[in-house]
Design an enzyme around this catalytic site. Sequence first.
Site, PDB file in Angstrom:
ATOM      1  N   GLN A   1      -1.058  -4.893  -8.992  1.00  0.00           N
ATOM      2  CA  GLN A   1      -1.724  -5.966  -9.743  1.00  0.00           C
ATOM      3  C   GLN A   1      -1.289  -7.328  -9.192  1.00  0.00           C
ATOM      4  OE1 GLN A   1      -4.072  -5.680 -12.140  1.00  0.00           O
ATOM      5  NE2 GLN A   1      -4.009  -3.450 -12.074  1.00  0.00           N
TER       6      GLN A   1
ATOM      7  N   ARG B   1      -9.349 -15.334  -4.349  1.00  0.00           N
ATOM      8  CA  ARG B   1      -9.897 -14.537  -5.464  1.00  0.00           C
ATOM      9  C   ARG B   1      -9.626 -15.226  -6.796  1.00  0.00           C
ATOM     10  NH1 ARG B   1      -7.053 -10.802  -8.919  1.00  0.00           N
ATOM     11  NH2 ARG B   1      -8.242  -8.942  -9.479  1.00  0.00           N
TER      12      ARG B   1
ATOM     13  N   GLY C   1     -12.327  -3.302 -16.526  1.00  0.00           N
ATOM     14  CA  GLY C   1     -11.211  -3.069 -15.616  1.00  0.00           C
ATOM     15  C   GLY C   1     -10.279  -4.257 -15.630  1.00  0.00           C
TER      16      GLY C   1
ATOM     17  N   GLU D   1      -9.369  -1.152 -19.894  1.00  0.00           N
ATOM     18  CA  GLU D   1      -8.579  -0.759 -18.731  1.00  0.00           C
ATOM     19  C   GLU D   1      -8.276   0.737 -18.828  1.00  0.00           C
ATOM     20  OE1 GLU D   1      -7.567  -1.916 -15.832  1.00  0.00           O
ATOM     21  OE2 GLU D   1      -6.406  -0.088 -15.507  1.00  0.00           O
TER      22      GLU D   1
ATOM     23  N   GLU E   1     -16.893   4.317 -19.425  1.00  0.00           N
ATOM     24  CA  GLU E   1     -17.929   5.303 -19.776  1.00  0.00           C
ATOM     25  C   GLU E   1     -17.680   5.892 -21.175  1.00  0.00           C
ATOM     26  OE1 GLU E   1     -16.371   4.946 -16.906  1.00  0.00           O
ATOM     27  OE2 GLU E   1     -17.989   4.591 -15.460  1.00  0.00           O
TER      28      GLU E   1
ATOM     29  N   GLU F   1     -14.709   2.311  -3.466  1.00  0.00           N
ATOM     30  CA  GLU F   1     -14.195   2.554  -4.825  1.00  0.00           C
ATOM     31  C   GLU F   1     -15.322   2.768  -5.845  1.00  0.00           C
ATOM     32  OE1 GLU F   1     -10.973   0.037  -6.296  1.00  0.00           O
ATOM     33  OE2 GLU F   1     -10.632  -0.660  -4.226  1.00  0.00           O
TER      34      GLU F   1
ATOM     35  N   HIS G   1      -7.224 -10.516   0.215  1.00  0.00           N
ATOM     36  CA  HIS G   1      -6.606  -9.192   0.347  1.00  0.00           C
ATOM     37  C   HIS G   1      -7.637  -8.135   0.741  1.00  0.00           C
ATOM     38  CE1 HIS G   1      -8.352  -8.477  -3.604  1.00  0.00           C
ATOM     39  NE2 HIS G   1      -8.073  -7.199  -3.453  1.00  0.00           N
TER      40      HIS G   1
END
Lengths: 373, 373
Positions: free
Chosen positions: B35, B44, B68, B90, B119, B142, B311
């Site tokens: 993280q 970012r 997320g 999360e 979901e 991903e 990154h």
Amino acid sequence: MGSRGNGVVGSSNGAVDKGVDFANYFCTYAFLYHQKEMLCDRVRMDAYFNSIFQNKNHFQGKTVLDVGTGSGILAIWSAQAGARKVYAVEATKMSEHARSLVKANNLQDIVEVLEGSMEDVVLPEKVDVIISEWMGYFLLRESMFDSVICARDRWLKPTGVMYPSHARMWVAPIRSGLVDQKKNDYDGAMDDWYGFLDDTKNSYGVDMSILTTPFAEEQEKYYMQTSLWSNLHPNQLIGTAAIVKEIDCLTATVNDIREVKSTFSSTISMEQTRFCGLAGWFDVHFRGRIEDPAQQEIELTTAPNTNNGTHWGQQVFLLHPPVHVDQGSNLDISFSMIRSKENHRLMEVDFDVKISQTSGKILPSIKKKFYIE
Amino acid sequence: MGSRGNGVVGSSNGAVDKGVDFANYFCTYAFLYHQKEMLCDRVRMDAYFNSIFQNKNHFQGKTVLDVGTGSGILAIWSAQAGARKVYAVEATKMSEHARSLVKANNLQDIVEVLEGSMEDVVLPEKVDVIISEWMGYFLLRESMFDSVICARDRWLKPTGVMYPSHARMWVAPIRSGLVDQKKNDYDGAMDDWYGFLDDTKNSYGVDMSILTTPFAEEQEKYYMQTSLWSNLHPNQLIGTAAIVKEIDCLTATVNDIREVKSTFSSTISMEQTRFCGLAGWFDVHFRGRIEDPAQQEIELTTAPNTNNGTHWGQQVFLLHPPVHVDQGSNLDISFSMIRSKENHRLMEVDFDVKISQTSGKILPSIKKKFYIE
């Protein structure tokens, strides 16, 4: 060698999820590059080669089961040593390469490769010999011996022989610059963290200091509490080594190996040195069985050695800060190893060390938990 | 960033095994170290920070869903920008850190952290804004955008806004010493293999030459056919870049992104250089929606840049042997990207490149398959 142990492998009733087990563990064995690494380990290869070819009495005209055949090498040698029939079981698609290797060496009439897990596969008959190279780092990492036990209980004749027949785990105190290196890495990570906290507060208005403790715990675990792979030099052993586990492969049960516990002493043999942690390694022996012994007993050891290092190396458990000890200092050590709840193929180790200096001074107990990942 | 894609994630009916998905993908996001890496990406962070605080009209008094949430940063900023309520979802235990971070910043009355997959989770209401940092390498690695689409279809009000609102994938021809490096690595691995074959035949009596072809294929795939991460220098771009995919985050469906196909041309802009392969990157935009636009449009780009690398870097697809080209040479390129059957979070890319030299000579089509692992 290759499992990274990320996902939870076991469910609440203890059953292992096969998909997760594959994602975490088996998958690396499907790569030829990984098989080659093991095939290039001369100490490993020589030991198994000699154990078979110097003990043809156990193989000639006999039936053999190779548990986790990988590329098929042990099955092929067993056939070349005169086996009547060899069943070579492999859980991954590496079995296809084993099958073509068997054919290319004209042994397809003797060696039958079966793709599947040892727990599921069905053989047409029981066998005289079970051969397997199942040892992980510090012997039991990967918990592959469970599959060998399963094979033995299902498929070994009452008179059958295990190759290897015995295994031992060893622990010794060591000196190592790794303890300083890892402490520096940890300190660096924490310095970096504090700079990050400032930046995040100043540039982005969010105070992340509440995460300092869990971050430090995560870094501490990663740098200081996770066992390291190393091929130690023998002069890094600073005291007597002790056997912490002995396994008779013919009779051991899964319960026997689920927990490893031992208390032992070690006397420091080196003058004025730093006790930086403990090293763990193993050896296995090919002795046959009492009723049917090996003609030539072979040993495969992974102890620190200048020339004969193996791909297993040793497992290093660092203790920071290191303690100055002298020749004659005594260490009373309690060692305990259990399987990780999240992943039965990984281990949790606890050490409790009481140091008695030659001066008579007894230091307070050093207790530390480690993770074999 | 972190998934290694080893296990088979999908079953034969296409359903994703959650345990395997966790072992392969989600697990790295549970680490604070990971993280922090993302929180330290200034480009970012600045883009998302500015997109929120320069567009308070979209946040003040509104309800927000952060898909997320990780450490919770976007949810926290949304609350600081005036949101009435923020749902921060999360999938990993990182949610516990997000919850404590929210509390430490006195936002627990606004931000509700929910642990679970997008979901499965159930919100008490629909939201005005869905914000998410879902982009993987080359945008779609991903496949996290699937979860954002799911969130949008279930929880976004008909008038709601997506943050980011748009995304684009770019490809350009490049020069890079990596092509020589990887070819050397491959050649080294093969040289080593042939030495290994000799040793194994001579010392151990087993002919492993039948495995040369599969071993070479495995090494070829690893060294030459797997895309690389790199932060390229802008002067490594040797021709015009092209957009190969445009996504409207408000309307895109999973089917729209399951396959990416594009044909485009690129003119070489550099004199006498080597065409060593292609680079892929992405940008995202925060424009709001036509009926409710952003006051300040913000762009987050991962294009090669001297000072503002991210990154994500770029994904590099190497073509060996490199081809000498000149300013004005033309490349006609067909690009296709689909999801890996074994793991929907990884990709398979196909390139078909026709080079027309300035001399008029047209080279035979170069076709190559790559794996984004």
